[in-house]
Design a protein around this motif. Structure first.
Motif, short mmCIF file in Angstrom:
data_model
loop_
_atom_site.label_atom_id
_atom_site.label_comp_id
_atom_site.label_asym_id
_atom_site.label_seq_id
_atom_site.Cartn_x
_atom_site.Cartn_y
_atom_site.Cartn_z
N ASN B 204 0.81 -1.22 0.00
CA ASN B 204 0.00 0.00 0.00
C ASN B 204 0.85 1.27 0.00
O ASN B 204 0.33 2.36 0.20
CB ASN B 204 -0.99 -0.03 1.16
N VAL B 205 2.13 1.08 -0.25
CA VAL B 205 3.03 2.22 -0.48
C VAL B 205 3.19 2.36 -2.00
O VAL B 205 3.70 1.45 -2.65
CB VAL B 205 4.41 2.00 0.18
N TYR B 206 2.72 3.45 -2.53
CA TYR B 206 2.82 3.70 -3.97
C TYR B 206 4.08 4.50 -4.25
O TYR B 206 4.26 5.58 -3.71
CB TYR B 206 1.58 4.46 -4.47
N HIS B 207 4.93 3.94 -5.11
CA HIS B 207 6.20 4.62 -5.39
C HIS B 207 6.08 5.50 -6.62
O HIS B 207 5.74 5.05 -7.70
CB HIS B 207 7.31 3.59 -5.55
N VAL B 208 6.37 6.77 -6.40
CA VAL B 208 6.23 7.77 -7.46
C VAL B 208 7.56 7.86 -8.22
O VAL B 208 8.63 7.88 -7.60
CB VAL B 208 5.86 9.14 -6.86
N LYS B 209 7.45 7.93 -9.54
CA LYS B 209 8.64 8.04 -10.39
C LYS B 209 9.37 9.35 -10.13
O LYS B 209 8.73 10.41 -10.02
CB LYS B 209 8.24 8.07 -11.88
N VAL B 210 10.68 9.30 -10.10
CA VAL B 210 11.42 10.56 -9.99
C VAL B 210 11.85 10.99 -11.38
O VAL B 210 11.96 10.18 -12.29
CB VAL B 210 12.65 10.44 -9.07
N ASP B 211 12.07 12.28 -11.54
CA ASP B 211 12.52 12.79 -12.83
C ASP B 211 13.95 12.36 -13.06
O ASP B 211 14.73 12.21 -12.12
CB ASP B 211 12.41 14.31 -12.84
N GLU B 212 14.28 12.22 -14.30
CA GLU B 212 15.64 11.86 -14.67
C GLU B 212 16.60 12.83 -14.00
O GLU B 212 16.52 14.03 -14.16
CB GLU B 212 15.79 11.92 -16.19
N ARG B 213 17.49 12.27 -13.21
CA ARG B 213 18.51 13.05 -12.49
C ARG B 213 17.93 14.20 -11.68
O ARG B 213 18.56 15.25 -11.53
CB ARG B 213 19.58 13.56 -13.45
N TYR B 214 16.72 14.04 -11.22
CA TYR B 214 16.10 15.05 -10.35
C TYR B 214 16.25 16.46 -10.91
O TYR B 214 16.78 17.36 -10.26
CB TYR B 214 16.73 15.00 -8.95
N GLU B 226 0.08 12.60 -9.10
CA GLU B 226 -1.37 12.76 -9.34
C GLU B 226 -1.97 11.48 -9.92
O GLU B 226 -3.04 11.04 -9.50
CB GLU B 226 -1.62 13.93 -10.30
N ALA B 227 -1.25 10.90 -10.85
CA ALA B 227 -1.76 9.68 -11.49
C ALA B 227 -1.87 8.54 -10.48
O ALA B 227 -2.86 7.79 -10.47
CB ALA B 227 -0.85 9.27 -12.65
N LYS B 228 -0.89 8.43 -9.61
CA LYS B 228 -0.90 7.34 -8.62
C LYS B 228 -2.03 7.53 -7.60
O LYS B 228 -2.63 6.56 -7.15
CB LYS B 228 0.46 7.28 -7.90
N ILE B 229 -2.31 8.79 -7.27
CA ILE B 229 -3.41 9.06 -6.33
C ILE B 229 -4.74 8.64 -6.96
O ILE B 229 -5.56 7.96 -6.34
CB ILE B 229 -3.42 10.55 -5.90
N VAL B 230 -4.92 9.01 -8.23
CA VAL B 230 -6.15 8.63 -8.94
C VAL B 230 -6.25 7.11 -9.03
O VAL B 230 -7.30 6.52 -8.75
CB VAL B 230 -6.17 9.26 -10.37
N HIS B 231 -5.13 6.49 -9.33
CA HIS B 231 -5.10 5.04 -9.47
C HIS B 231 -5.46 4.34 -8.14
O HIS B 231 -6.29 3.42 -8.12
CB HIS B 231 -3.70 4.62 -9.92
N ALA B 232 -4.87 4.83 -7.04
CA ALA B 232 -5.15 4.23 -5.73
C ALA B 232 -6.63 4.36 -5.40
O ALA B 232 -7.27 3.40 -4.94
CB ALA B 232 -4.29 4.89 -4.65
N LYS B 233 -7.18 5.55 -5.65
CA LYS B 233 -8.61 5.76 -5.38
C LYS B 233 -9.47 4.82 -6.21
O LYS B 233 -10.46 4.26 -5.72
CB LYS B 233 -9.00 7.21 -5.68
N SER B 234 -9.08 4.65 -7.48
CA SER B 234 -9.88 3.78 -8.36
C SER B 234 -9.85 2.33 -7.87
O SER B 234 -10.74 1.55 -8.16
CB SER B 234 -9.35 3.87 -9.79
N GLN B 235 -8.83 2.00 -7.11
CA GLN B 235 -8.75 0.64 -6.54
C GLN B 235 -9.45 0.55 -5.19
O GLN B 235 -9.34 -0.47 -4.50
CB GLN B 235 -7.28 0.23 -6.37
N GLY B 236 -10.06 1.63 -4.76
CA GLY B 236 -10.80 1.61 -3.50
C GLY B 236 -9.96 1.98 -2.29
O GLY B 236 -10.42 1.86 -1.15
N ALA B 237 -8.74 2.44 -2.50
CA ALA B 237 -7.89 2.82 -1.36
C ALA B 237 -8.08 4.31 -1.06
O ALA B 237 -8.49 5.08 -1.92
CB ALA B 237 -6.43 2.53 -1.66
#
Lengths: 497, 497
Positions: B204-214, B226-237
């Motif tokens: 239940n820890v969603y890992h967010v992609k980092v930008d190339e070389r930060y 933002e995409a991961k938050i939407v995705h988690a919600k769509s899965q009922g979390a």
């Protein structure tokens, strides 16, 4: 190139300051702090102390002399827990070897996670843990030093949960049934804190009734534990963790480990022993019977156990958690960070034990115990335990000779819980306001002793019994005259109440 | 009556031992340990070290002289993290005032839980926390010192969970929907350990992609969060916790706090900043921009935040967690133990702050920082940060002048990640076994430096990039010649590979 500038980073100045500060620390926080002719505490109201200490932090640094004065002032206005008349907490007194170990630990400033940065301490921790397991009676197993007894209890509860439902580590609690914890109503509050923190919830901690004054029969306890397990199951919960307390916080009572073990075994429930307070009895041939039953648990696969050894007299803020099972601790907690636990190192990487911990950097805690042990041996440690028991017996007998002192229960360990009944209340046990008046006695005596600085002792209500004192007898600096003084002083401070 | 007998408990002997041991500690663990002419470590294989150190614990005690020799040996075979050429961990070097504070803390041996036993330290902790909050930009709030960064992260996650679903404290996670945590893929592994320990689960820890070389744009990061938050919600979390890292463990990169805050605010999610490593930039006017955004969070009711300030240079094993909300910490953790937090005391009982903690006894951690601060002031602390950044810049420029050194990414902080490409591999980047061979370079150079004792530095693979060195520049004892030596030594140790 010049060394980085910045006040305090020059080695020669720094070492000079450290040496001079050490002299102040030795004088103020050790020598005077253990002298019965000095005060236990120098009470100041918070507002006054704030002004006296000039605590605010500014932009600019201070001089060497100003800083030394600060070291002196901090020691002066701090409570002397090393003092022979400090009875306020479950720690007291100073062990000089242990303190040396602490200083060395701080100076070396490393972390216990890998052999690479803590070669001596990784091996040392292993030796200490193995030795303690053998004292408990376990031929193999595992263990870890934790920052305190509460965190140890959390570790035990988490490992027990992992043993019962390993999927909780990855999927969380939503995929398993409601879990139930069992512990006595007089156990430490960290059981509730553990359940809350681990997401189990305080209402899923079932409190088992203790027998009246912790009689040696423990019939009511065993019956109620069985009843509570049946009750939890009937409500759809899964019992997974029974905590037995070896030395309760207030009364120093020992739960019946043997009986609890029978019940745990029969029900397939992990048994944990919270011996954060009473654990040091493992050293004493004479008093080890209090934890009889621990040595039985030889099947780490079907009945793993954990045992928390705390305090060990003079061992503040570090506790040791032992497991009868060899690998669960690592499996439960590992995260395999590749920047720290590289798998292509040139030495035996099983010595990088840091992934057993929920911490990353972990303070070295084994040295203070190891050095104390080297200094006085297991026999010296056993003597301390035996002497503390004997002094407790002396104290109780003296107390019973005096009018107005009444024990709450016969001590099993080194806690003595008692009321002081001032002359005005004696013989008035049946007055309607007796309890209400008695409840106010201990707080007033406590306030007076703190303001005078003569000694410190704790008090509390418990299970419908109004405020009583909890005397604890453990400092190696303590002698009978301190115990006589204590009783005299309670009378002096409370006789007019 | 005689004082309790037992080796080591006599005060005069004990003080003598402590004084003599202090001289050994000062010489071996401080003076020699900071001398570049001495080794950083004295490597021994575990088997050899076990024999050399005679670690086993027996029944009998040892003599004063034997014990002093043990203190000397422990220092000798321990790694000198105080050494100017120790670059292996995110701690290094010695601050003499901080070390004095540690010694005093150990000697006074109290617990931070009540004003009664820690009057000076209760007030001192409050001052330090308030001062740090004001540096972050928060006019009010709360905070606590924790035993390390991982435990701080757990605290933050637990308080955030309590804010979102207070019933978890009593009923556990079964009565709330599945919870989701968000953190970058380069964040510290304690995020996973926290989720596991708290019963939330690592999945239940969603890992967010980092930008190339930060890159400073952080476009990909914000979009993926933002995409991961939407995705988690769509899965009922239910997303409840976003962790932003200020100073990642390996690269020292800073997440875009401002952007993450926008997203947290919009979604009503608690934002935590893990600044366990980079937190010290709060002291520097020049580099504070790296955590720009923190000062925005002034609505503790609708958008509470937490901010973990770690390290602060030379501050090992203690971390500070700040909250923008004033009361959540206490409400979340309190258990109201009546034996410790009596409600009929004679002083302001709000000063008994121990129930904010998940621990019972809590080590005093504020003094070492407070004394260092008093010694060099906020300006001195800022200077150290600025000097470390400047030295990092120097190191990178020198590194780039040399053949065979290649940075992994441009440093934002004081971490410099780089490969050393030995002569035999130069110009062969396109060979099929280049990566495989390069991966073996760092471990061999590391083994050689440790066995020689000349210096220590870490290495690791990361996200498909093979083993590279992570240089960290933070010790106040460090100068440019140590950095030149470092580069020369890598060449000496690796040129034949």
């Amino acid at each position: 190139g010049a060394r980085m500038k910045g006040a305090g980073s020059k080695s020669s100045e720094g070492e000079l300051f450290l040496s001079e500060a050490f002299k102040v620390i030795l004088e103020e926080a050790v020598h005077k702090a253990t002298d019965v002719k000095e005060k236990v505490c120098e009470w100041k109201d918070p507002e006054e102390l704030r002004v006296l200490m000039d605590l605010e932090l500014g932009d600019h640094g201070e001089s060497h002399q100003q800083l030394l004065q600060r070291v002196r002032d901090i020691a002066r206005y701090s409570v002397k827990t090393n003092h022979p008349r400090f009875f306020n907490q479950l720690f007291a007194g100073v062990d000089y070897h242990s303190l040396t170990g602490r200083f060395l630990t701080e100076a070396l400033n490393t972390s216990q996670y890998t052999y690479e940065v803590a070669p001596v301490f990784v091996l040392m921790e292993d030796v200490v843990l193995r030795k303690l397991r053998s004292l408990v009676g376990w031929s193999e197993g595992d263990g870890i030093f934790c920052p305190g007894g509460s965190v140890s209890n959390m570790y035990a509860m988490n490992v027990a949960r992992y043993w019962a439902f390993p999927q909780v580590k990855t999927q969380g609690l939503w995929t398993v049934p409601r879990l139930a914890v069992f512990t006595s109503q007089e156990s430490h509050y960290s059981m509730k804190k553990s359940a809350a923190f681990l997401g189990i919830g305080t209402e899923n901690v079932y409190h088992v009734k203790v027998d009246e004054r912790y009689s040696s029969l423990h019939k009511a306890f065993a019956e109620d534990l069985e009843a509570k397990i049946v009750h939890a199951k009937s409500q759809g919960a899964v019992p997974f963790f029974v905590n037995a307390t070896a030395g309760t916080t207030v009364q120093g009572a020992f739960d019946p480990l043997d009986r609890i073990a029978d019940i745990s075994e029969r029900n397939g429930i992990w048994m944990h022993v919270d011996a954060a307070w009473g654990g040091s009895v493992v050293f004493s041939k004479k008093h080890k019977h209090l934890i009889a039953g621990m040595e039985r648990y030889l099947d780490p696969i079907y009945n793993p156990n954990s045992y928390e050894v705390g305090t060990l007299y003079f061992f503040g803020n570090s506790h040791i958690l032992l497991f009868s099972h060899q690998n669960l601790l690592m499996h439960c907690h590992c995260a395999n960070a590749t920047y720290l636990f590289q798998q292509d190192k040139f030495y035996d990487m099983s010595l990088d034990t840091g992934d057993k911990s929920i911490q990353c950097g972990r303070k070295v805690d084994c040295l203070k115990l190891w050095l104390m042990w080297k200094a006085i041996g297991a026999q010296g440690l056993a003597n301390r335990v035996d002497i503390a028991f004997a002094s407790t017996r002396y104290f109780v007998e003296e107390l019973k000779k005096r009018e107005g002192f009444q024990v709450v229960s016969e001590p099993q360990f080194v806690n003595v819980c008692f009321w002081f009944i001032p002359p005005s209340l004696r013989g008035k046990e049946n007055s309607p306001d007796y309890q209400e008046k008695l409840a106010k006695v201990a707080p007033v005596i406590k306030e007076r002793m703190v303001k005078k600085g003569s000694m410190m002792v704790g008090y509390q209500p418990l299970d419908g019994r109004v405020n009583f004192f909890r005397m604890v007898i453990l400092s190696p600096q303590l002698n009978h005259s301190d115990l006589d003084f204590f009783l005299d002083e309670v009378e002096r401070l409370g006789n007019d109440l």
